[in-house]
Structures are given as C-alpha cells and as structure tokens.
Design a protein around this motif. Structure first.
Motif, PDB file in Angstrom:
ATOM      1  N   ALA A  73       0.836  -1.205   0.000  1.00  0.00           N
ATOM      2  CA  ALA A  73       0.000   0.000   0.000  1.00  0.00           C
ATOM      3  C   ALA A  73       0.871   1.256   0.000  1.00  0.00           C
ATOM      4  O   ALA A  73       0.595   2.229  -0.720  1.00  0.00           O
ATOM      5  CB  ALA A  73      -0.930  -0.007   1.213  1.00  0.00           C
ATOM      6  N   SER A  74       1.942   1.224   0.776  1.00  0.00           N
ATOM      7  CA  SER A  74       2.844   2.373   0.865  1.00  0.00           C
ATOM      8  C   SER A  74       3.541   2.640  -0.459  1.00  0.00           C
ATOM      9  O   SER A  74       3.666   3.793  -0.890  1.00  0.00           O
ATOM     10  CB  SER A  74       3.875   2.131   1.966  1.00  0.00           C
ATOM     11  OG  SER A  74       4.836   3.164   2.000  1.00  0.00           O
ATOM     12  N   LEU A  75       4.002   1.576  -1.146  1.00  0.00           N
ATOM     13  CA  LEU A  75       4.678   1.744  -2.427  1.00  0.00           C
ATOM     14  C   LEU A  75       3.741   2.319  -3.481  1.00  0.00           C
ATOM     15  O   LEU A  75       4.130   3.200  -4.255  1.00  0.00           O
ATOM     16  CB  LEU A  75       5.243   0.401  -2.899  1.00  0.00           C
ATOM     17  CG  LEU A  75       6.470  -0.118  -2.152  1.00  0.00           C
ATOM     18  CD1 LEU A  75       6.798  -1.537  -2.589  1.00  0.00           C
ATOM     19  CD2 LEU A  75       7.670   0.802  -2.377  1.00  0.00           C
ATOM     20  N   ALA A  76       2.500   1.819  -3.515  1.00  0.00           N
ATOM     21  CA  ALA A  76       1.526   2.339  -4.478  1.00  0.00           C
ATOM     22  C   ALA A  76       1.252   3.817  -4.227  1.00  0.00           C
ATOM     23  O   ALA A  76       1.230   4.632  -5.158  1.00  0.00           O
ATOM     24  CB  ALA A  76       0.236   1.526  -4.396  1.00  0.00           C
ATOM     25  N   ARG A  77       1.065   4.158  -2.956  1.00  0.00           N
ATOM     26  CA  ARG A  77       0.752   5.545  -2.585  1.00  0.00           C
ATOM     27  C   ARG A  77       1.953   6.464  -2.826  1.00  0.00           C
ATOM     28  O   ARG A  77       1.804   7.564  -3.369  1.00  0.00           O
ATOM     29  CB  ARG A  77       0.333   5.588  -1.119  1.00  0.00           C
ATOM     30  CG  ARG A  77      -0.089   6.967  -0.617  1.00  0.00           C
ATOM     31  CD  ARG A  77      -0.707   6.866   0.763  1.00  0.00           C
ATOM     32  NE  ARG A  77       0.157   6.197   1.724  1.00  0.00           N
ATOM     33  CZ  ARG A  77      -0.063   4.974   2.231  1.00  0.00           C
ATOM     34  NH1 ARG A  77      -1.120   4.283   1.879  1.00  0.00           N
ATOM     35  NH2 ARG A  77       0.779   4.447   3.097  1.00  0.00           N
ATOM     36  N   GLN A  78       3.126   6.022  -2.435  1.00  0.00           N
ATOM     37  CA  GLN A  78       4.332   6.843  -2.575  1.00  0.00           C
ATOM     38  C   GLN A  78       4.607   7.214  -4.026  1.00  0.00           C
ATOM     39  O   GLN A  78       4.988   8.354  -4.334  1.00  0.00           O
ATOM     40  CB  GLN A  78       5.538   6.082  -2.001  1.00  0.00           C
ATOM     41  CG  GLN A  78       6.863   6.819  -2.136  1.00  0.00           C
ATOM     42  CD  GLN A  78       8.039   5.978  -1.651  1.00  0.00           C
ATOM     43  OE1 GLN A  78       7.850   4.937  -1.031  1.00  0.00           O
ATOM     44  NE2 GLN A  78       9.237   6.421  -1.933  1.00  0.00           N
ATOM     45  N   HIS A  79       4.396   6.244  -4.937  1.00  0.00           N
ATOM     46  CA  HIS A  79       4.732   6.478  -6.341  1.00  0.00           C
ATOM     47  C   HIS A  79       3.512   6.813  -7.202  1.00  0.00           C
ATOM     48  O   HIS A  79       3.660   7.067  -8.402  1.00  0.00           O
ATOM     49  CB  HIS A  79       5.449   5.258  -6.906  1.00  0.00           C
ATOM     50  CG  HIS A  79       6.759   4.968  -6.224  1.00  0.00           C
ATOM     51  ND1 HIS A  79       7.858   5.784  -6.358  1.00  0.00           N
ATOM     52  CD2 HIS A  79       7.123   3.967  -5.372  1.00  0.00           C
ATOM     53  CE1 HIS A  79       8.865   5.294  -5.637  1.00  0.00           C
ATOM     54  NE2 HIS A  79       8.441   4.199  -5.032  1.00  0.00           N
ATOM     55  N   GLY A  80       2.315   6.794  -6.584  1.00  0.00           N
ATOM     56  CA  GLY A  80       1.110   7.147  -7.316  1.00  0.00           C
ATOM     57  C   GLY A  80       0.823   6.239  -8.485  1.00  0.00           C
ATOM     58  O   GLY A  80       0.489   6.701  -9.592  1.00  0.00           O
ATOM     59  N   LEU A  81       0.940   4.918  -8.269  1.00  0.00           N
ATOM     60  CA  LEU A  81       0.736   3.963  -9.355  1.00  0.00           C
ATOM     61  C   LEU A  81      -0.132   2.792  -8.901  1.00  0.00           C
ATOM     62  O   LEU A  81      -0.428   2.629  -7.719  1.00  0.00           O
ATOM     63  CB  LEU A  81       2.089   3.456  -9.879  1.00  0.00           C
ATOM     64  CG  LEU A  81       3.154   2.965  -8.876  1.00  0.00           C
ATOM     65  CD1 LEU A  81       2.841   1.604  -8.296  1.00  0.00           C
ATOM     66  CD2 LEU A  81       4.529   2.944  -9.535  1.00  0.00           C
ATOM     67  N   TRP A  82      -0.571   2.000  -9.874  1.00  0.00           N
ATOM     68  CA  TRP A  82      -1.290   0.762  -9.605  1.00  0.00           C
ATOM     69  C   TRP A  82      -0.257  -0.321  -9.332  1.00  0.00           C
ATOM     70  O   TRP A  82       0.663  -0.525 -10.139  1.00  0.00           O
ATOM     71  CB  TRP A  82      -2.155   0.358 -10.801  1.00  0.00           C
ATOM     72  CG  TRP A  82      -3.248   1.337 -11.104  1.00  0.00           C
ATOM     73  CD1 TRP A  82      -3.138   2.493 -11.824  1.00  0.00           C
ATOM     74  CD2 TRP A  82      -4.608   1.262 -10.687  1.00  0.00           C
ATOM     75  NE1 TRP A  82      -4.344   3.148 -11.884  1.00  0.00           N
ATOM     76  CE2 TRP A  82      -5.273   2.411 -11.200  1.00  0.00           C
ATOM     77  CE3 TRP A  82      -5.347   0.338  -9.939  1.00  0.00           C
ATOM     78  CZ2 TRP A  82      -6.623   2.649 -10.974  1.00  0.00           C
ATOM     79  CZ3 TRP A  82      -6.691   0.573  -9.722  1.00  0.00           C
ATOM     80  CH2 TRP A  82      -7.322   1.714 -10.236  1.00  0.00           C
ATOM     81  N   LEU A  83      -0.385  -0.991  -8.192  1.00  0.00           N
ATOM     82  CA  LEU A  83       0.564  -2.045  -7.824  1.00  0.00           C
ATOM     83  C   LEU A  83      -0.182  -3.363  -7.659  1.00  0.00           C
ATOM     84  O   LEU A  83      -1.083  -3.471  -6.825  1.00  0.00           O
ATOM     85  CB  LEU A  83       1.292  -1.685  -6.529  1.00  0.00           C
ATOM     86  CG  LEU A  83       2.345  -2.708  -6.075  1.00  0.00           C
ATOM     87  CD1 LEU A  83       3.518  -2.749  -7.052  1.00  0.00           C
ATOM     88  CD2 LEU A  83       2.850  -2.393  -4.668  1.00  0.00           C
ATOM     89  N   VAL A  84       0.200  -4.322  -8.473  1.00  0.00           N
ATOM     90  CA  VAL A  84      -0.335  -5.680  -8.339  1.00  0.00           C
ATOM     91  C   VAL A  84       0.719  -6.480  -7.589  1.00  0.00           C
ATOM     92  O   VAL A  84       1.809  -6.733  -8.106  1.00  0.00           O
ATOM     93  CB  VAL A  84      -0.644  -6.307  -9.708  1.00  0.00           C
ATOM     94  CG1 VAL A  84      -1.311  -7.673  -9.517  1.00  0.00           C
ATOM     95  CG2 VAL A  84      -1.538  -5.379 -10.528  1.00  0.00           C
ATOM     96  N   GLY A  85       0.369  -6.840  -6.356  1.00  0.00           N
ATOM     97  CA  GLY A  85       1.380  -7.338  -5.425  1.00  0.00           C
ATOM     98  C   GLY A  85       1.736  -8.797  -5.556  1.00  0.00           C
ATOM     99  O   GLY A  85       1.822  -9.486  -4.534  1.00  0.00           O
ATOM    100  N   GLY A  86       1.959  -9.275  -6.792  1.00  0.00           N
ATOM    101  CA  GLY A  86       2.404 -10.658  -6.934  1.00  0.00           C
ATOM    102  C   GLY A  86       1.541 -11.568  -6.085  1.00  0.00           C
ATOM    103  O   GLY A  86       0.325 -11.588  -6.247  1.00  0.00           O
ATOM    104  N   THR A  87       2.157 -12.280  -5.151  1.00  0.00           N
ATOM    105  CA  THR A  87       1.376 -12.996  -4.137  1.00  0.00           C
ATOM    106  C   THR A  87       2.046 -12.875  -2.776  1.00  0.00           C
ATOM    107  O   THR A  87       3.257 -12.671  -2.679  1.00  0.00           O
ATOM    108  CB  THR A  87       1.205 -14.499  -4.459  1.00  0.00           C
ATOM    109  OG1 THR A  87       2.474 -15.169  -4.373  1.00  0.00           O
ATOM    110  CG2 THR A  87       0.573 -14.709  -5.828  1.00  0.00           C
ATOM    111  N   LEU A  88       1.216 -13.018  -1.758  1.00  0.00           N
ATOM    112  CA  LEU A  88       1.681 -13.092  -0.376  1.00  0.00           C
ATOM    113  C   LEU A  88       0.864 -14.167   0.335  1.00  0.00           C
ATOM    114  O   LEU A  88      -0.225 -14.525  -0.131  1.00  0.00           O
ATOM    115  CB  LEU A  88       1.515 -11.754   0.354  1.00  0.00           C
ATOM    116  CG  LEU A  88       0.095 -11.397   0.843  1.00  0.00           C
ATOM    117  CD1 LEU A  88       0.175 -10.394   1.976  1.00  0.00           C
ATOM    118  CD2 LEU A  88      -0.767 -10.848  -0.284  1.00  0.00           C
TER     119      LEU A  88
END
Length: 268
Positions: A73-88
C-alpha cells in the motif's frame, strides 16, 4: 483511453529473508516509477521464498493487516501507481495452510482487488517434487479490476495452463501473470502459454517472474515479459533481478480486435 500507458513487470530472486525482499521490491518499484510506469507487477512469492515449503506459514497475514500489505500500500501511494502485489501468504481457515493471494492497490494506496490462486501446482519428475496443495488452500473466485485503460484480469503462475479461467474474466485489456515457474516447466512451456493466452484473448499479457537460483536450491525460469494482443513479445528479461517495461497501446488493441474479430465470433 486514447493514450498508451506504461506498465512494468518486476523480476526478483526472492530469499527467505522478508526484509531483504522488501528492500529489493522497494528499489525496483521506484526504478519502474522513475521510468514512467503507471502499473507495476510483482512476482509470485515476492516477499518470501523459504528454505522449506512450510516457512511461509509463519509469515501469513490476516486479511487487511500486516507488514507485507502495508509495504505494498505504501509503495503504491508513494509512487502514485497501480501495484499488483504478486502474491503473499494470507491466513486460511485451515491453520496448517495459507492462501496464495494477489492484492491490487490503487495510486492512493487503497486496496482495489483480491485474488486467491485457484489452481495449485503439482509436478513430479525425478528429484523435482512440488505439491502446493500441501501448504496452500485453493481459491474459488475469478477476479478482475477496472483500471483507467480497461479491465485487468488476475491470475497466478499455474493458472496459466487453464484457458477457461481467462474466458471467465470477460474481455480484458490486460492479463497479469505473477509467477515462480520452475526452470524445467518454464523452459518447456512458459513463453508458449503466455503468447497463447494473449492471442486467444486478444489482449496484453504482463508476466512477472522469479528468475534465478534461490537459497533453498530451487531454480526458477525467469523470462518476465510483456506480450501484445497479436502474441508478439514486446520486452523480456531472461534471468536475474530487474525490470521489463512497455506500453499498453489502446490503438494496437483495437486494431487486432477489428482486423481479426475472433472474440465476436465465439459460439461457446
């Protein structure tokens, strides 16, 4: 949408140390953002590739809370992009198993989609022996989400072998494929399957892979790539950590679908 959008697939060689993988993902997402990517895809098992298959149980998070989800969530917000988080690994009803889950975050860091991997890998040949069902619980629901450039279909690794999953998504502009294909199966089938899914669904396919020798002795195939709706490979990274970057071009999508209207010709 009339303009192309830049997308990136991140290739990693994840380790058993979550902090190391966080650092790698953070660095690579930042690099993708610097090159103009508006959607970034992480590979399957990006936060942890344990020494043993049960190691991921210790890192399973409750839905909606935990350091892995906070990182994405932080990476998406910081860079203002759509992030598909692989898997966790998310906690499952069975305490001896986890869900292998792909989460999607929007540019404000909000979660917009969740997909639990439906098809679980099983392969035995010589000394190679994989059976994800020993530690992973099956998902049940087909999932996609709406991005500014169109529908994005969610799938993970072994799902790639089941074309009916992609038909169930409806018409997508993009299919994402985070994976950790083995060297053996990847060398034989990875590119063929990715290009086939792009051709038959007349859409872009963005594949983000694990790609190298892991601490646990496993070797993954890599070859993260972007494939266009005609089945042409736009960009590929054979092995090692790095990025694949390319454009989702709506004009290319429209041209392929109008010149060969296979999606409209379906009878089943």
């Amino acid at each position: 949408m009339t303009q192309a959008i830049k997308v990136a697939a991140i290739q990693m060689v994840s380790t058993p140390e979550v902090a190391e993988n966080f650092a790698s993902a953070t660095r690579l997402v930042a690099a993708a953002a610097q090159q103009g990517a508006q959607l970034v895809l992480l590979p399957e098992y990006w936060p942890i590739m344990g020494r043993h298959e049960r190691d991921k149980l210790a890192h399973a998070e409750a839905d909606g809370a935990g350091p892995i989800q906070e990182c994405m969530a932080s990476l998406a917000r910081q860079h203002g992009l759509w992030l598909v988080g692989g898997t966790l690994p998310l906690k499952a009803d069975n305490p001896d198993k986890v869900l292998n889950t792909s989460l999607v975050y929007g540019p404000q860091g909000q979660r917009v989609a969740r997909y639990d991997k439906i098809h679980l890998f099983n392969f035995v040949r010589g000394e190679e022996n994989y059976d994800e069902a020993r530690t992973i619980e099956y998902g049940h629901e087909v999932q996609s989400f709406e991005a500014p450039f169109g529908r994005v279909g969610l799938s993970v690794c072994y799902d790639l072998r089941f074309p009916e999953l992609y038909r169930a998504m409806g018409e997508c502009a993009l299919i994402v494929m985070p994976a950790a294909f083995t060297y053996t199966t990847g060398r034989a089938h990875w590119e063929l399957l990715l290009r086939a899914r792009a051709i038959e669904n007349q859409c872009y396919v963005l594949a983000s892979a694990q790609g190298g020798e892991h601490v646990n002795g496993r070797r993954t195939w890599g070859h993260s790539m972007l494939v266009d709706p005609w089945g042409e490979i736009v960009s590929v990274l054979p092995e090692g950590e790095g990025l694949v970057i390319g454009d989702i071009d709506p004009h290319r999508l429209q041209y392929v679908r109008e010149s060969l209207p296979a999606l409209r010709h379906r009878k089943l």
